[in-house]
Structures are given as structure tokens and as C-alpha cells.
Design a protein around this motif. Sequence first.
Motif, short mmCIF file in Angstrom:
data_model
loop_
_atom_site.label_atom_id
_atom_site.label_comp_id
_atom_site.label_asym_id
_atom_site.label_seq_id
_atom_site.Cartn_x
_atom_site.Cartn_y
_atom_site.Cartn_z
N ARG A 109 31.09 40.77 47.47
CA ARG A 109 31.81 39.51 47.34
C ARG A 109 31.79 39.12 45.87
O ARG A 109 30.90 39.50 45.13
CB ARG A 109 31.14 38.41 48.18
CG ARG A 109 30.82 38.83 49.59
CD ARG A 109 30.01 37.80 50.36
NE ARG A 109 30.75 36.57 50.48
CZ ARG A 109 30.33 35.41 49.98
NH1 ARG A 109 29.20 35.34 49.33
NH2 ARG A 109 31.07 34.32 50.13
N GLY A 110 32.77 38.32 45.44
CA GLY A 110 32.80 37.91 44.05
C GLY A 110 33.59 36.64 43.82
O GLY A 110 34.54 36.35 44.55
N MET A 111 33.19 35.90 42.81
CA MET A 111 33.87 34.65 42.45
C MET A 111 35.34 34.91 42.15
O MET A 111 35.71 35.90 41.51
CB MET A 111 33.17 34.03 41.24
CG MET A 111 33.82 32.78 40.70
SD MET A 111 32.91 32.16 39.26
CE MET A 111 34.05 30.89 38.69
N GLY A 112 36.18 34.02 42.62
CA GLY A 112 37.61 34.11 42.35
C GLY A 112 38.39 34.93 43.36
O GLY A 112 39.57 35.18 43.15
N CYS A 113 37.73 35.33 44.45
CA CYS A 113 38.40 36.14 45.47
C CYS A 113 38.54 35.36 46.78
O CYS A 113 37.78 34.44 47.05
CB CYS A 113 37.62 37.42 45.75
SG CYS A 113 37.73 38.65 44.45
N VAL A 114 39.50 35.78 47.57
CA VAL A 114 39.66 35.26 48.93
C VAL A 114 39.04 36.27 49.90
O VAL A 114 39.05 37.47 49.64
CB VAL A 114 41.15 35.05 49.26
CG1 VAL A 114 41.35 34.67 50.72
CG2 VAL A 114 41.74 33.97 48.36
N GLU A 115 38.50 35.80 51.00
CA GLU A 115 37.90 36.68 51.99
C GLU A 115 38.05 36.08 53.38
O GLU A 115 38.32 34.88 53.54
CB GLU A 115 36.43 36.94 51.67
CG GLU A 115 35.59 35.67 51.63
CD GLU A 115 34.14 35.94 51.25
OE1 GLU A 115 33.89 36.92 50.53
OE2 GLU A 115 33.26 35.16 51.66
#
Length: 268
Positions: free
Chosen positions: A193-199
Amino acid sequence: MSREVDRELNPQRRRFLGAAAGAVAGGAGGVGAAAIGALTAASPERADAAPRTEPVSDRHRWGMFVDTAKCADGCTACVDACDQENGLNLQAKPLGDDKAKWQNQRAVWIRKVKLQDKTSGHVTNLPLMCQHCEHPPCVDVCPTGASFKRADGIVMVDRHTCIGCRYCMMACPYKARSFIHEEVDQKLTRAPRGMGCVESCNLCAHRLDNGQTSTACADACAAEGHHAIVFGDLKDPNSPVRQAMAKQPSRQIREDLELNTGVRYAGV
């Protein structure tokens, strides 16, 4: 269940996206001991499961059947199991953030929803997650192709090409996607997971790709004795999900949109 975590390789990645508006609310609780035991027994590292050796194909279409009559009021086993399976329980409220703001912004892949009939007053409980549409609006609006549908019907997000525009969040009629507003310090290796992504929910694709045939939420629901969630291959008439659907009528949420969802509900 494996608790191995890794660190974000590039904490500055996507920092320009910052903390923008829009997120999905969610709830949490403590998963029961029985449910945790079931998840441990069915972890991706299980000895009798084997990694995929063939490409994903359209011979399968994975989906769910949810019997709302069996979904217990106040039970959060499915939510808690999803959080543990995908490392969402490792999220921590940023120092100084308001608690209400954090609850509105923390990532949630599955949430419990209550529906009330305006005429009778009858209340229905149901888990709501990505519905894995055959014709997903999120895929249609994604400008980079980060939102995509696998050949086996699972709708996913490629975090490497997601630019955080959140068009998919606006297009989803089920409010099933979350945006990661803050840097991710801890995450499971099987669920980067990472900042700035949608999931969003991916039907535990990592399990399927390692030879398993169930999801964390379905296992936890069964471990609590409710059996409200049944997972399986919608193309196989002998699969558990097709057998469950054959016993009683089911429907899509927002049938009017004609999305042919992979998640069907009884009692709504």
C-alpha cells in the motif's frame, strides 16, 4: 496469519498528492478468537496451497453470495478479518489528527451497512464492499488504466500506475474505494500500500493466486457460526456460491445500473 511487515521504499513518493478531500468511512472492532483461528488456518502460507502456475483466465468468475438474514447485527467479524488479512489494521491515526477526521479517512475495504424499509421499518444488515462488476464504472473512468478487471472478474487497482485522481471513487456507486491520505509506515508484503493511491476489496486475490478458494471475510463469518457470506466460482454450477444462490432468490444492489455485479444479496 503472517504478520511480516515491510517499510515503504520511497516515503516521498506521491507526496504531491497530499491530503485531499474524499474518502470512505468505515468501522472496526475485535474479531472473535474463532475467526482469528480460521484465518490462521487458511493463511496464504498454508502448506497445502500452491502458487498459481497458469495465467488468470475467464474460465472462472469469482464472486459472493450474501444472505442478509444470517448477517448478525453488531457483528464485525468480516470487517476485522479483512483488516487483518490486508494489513489495514496496521493503520495508525496521524499525530494531532482529529479522531472523527481519521475515521472518515482511514482505508476500509468492507463495511457493515444497515438498510431500513421506509414502510415496514424492517432493518437489514449487510456487508458492503467492491461489487466486482462485469462492467465496472471505475475502470471506464480511470485515465491511466490503473483500475482494471482481471479475466476472472476481480476488479483491482495497480498501485504503480494510480495517480490518485480519484475519478474511480466518484464513479463507484457503492462507495467501495478508499484513498490513502497519509504515508504508510507498515504494511504486509502480500498487500503493498502507498500514499496517494486508491484501493479496495480484491476478493483476496493473493489467496486465489496461491491455490486457496476462499476469502478472509467468508472464513471469519463461518467461524463465527453465521455463514452469511459464501464465496466461489460463479461459472461453476457445483461451486458453493452457485449452490447457495440456487436455494433462494438473490439480487444485485443498484440493479438499475446493469453492471452485472459479482456480489449478490438475498433478503434486500
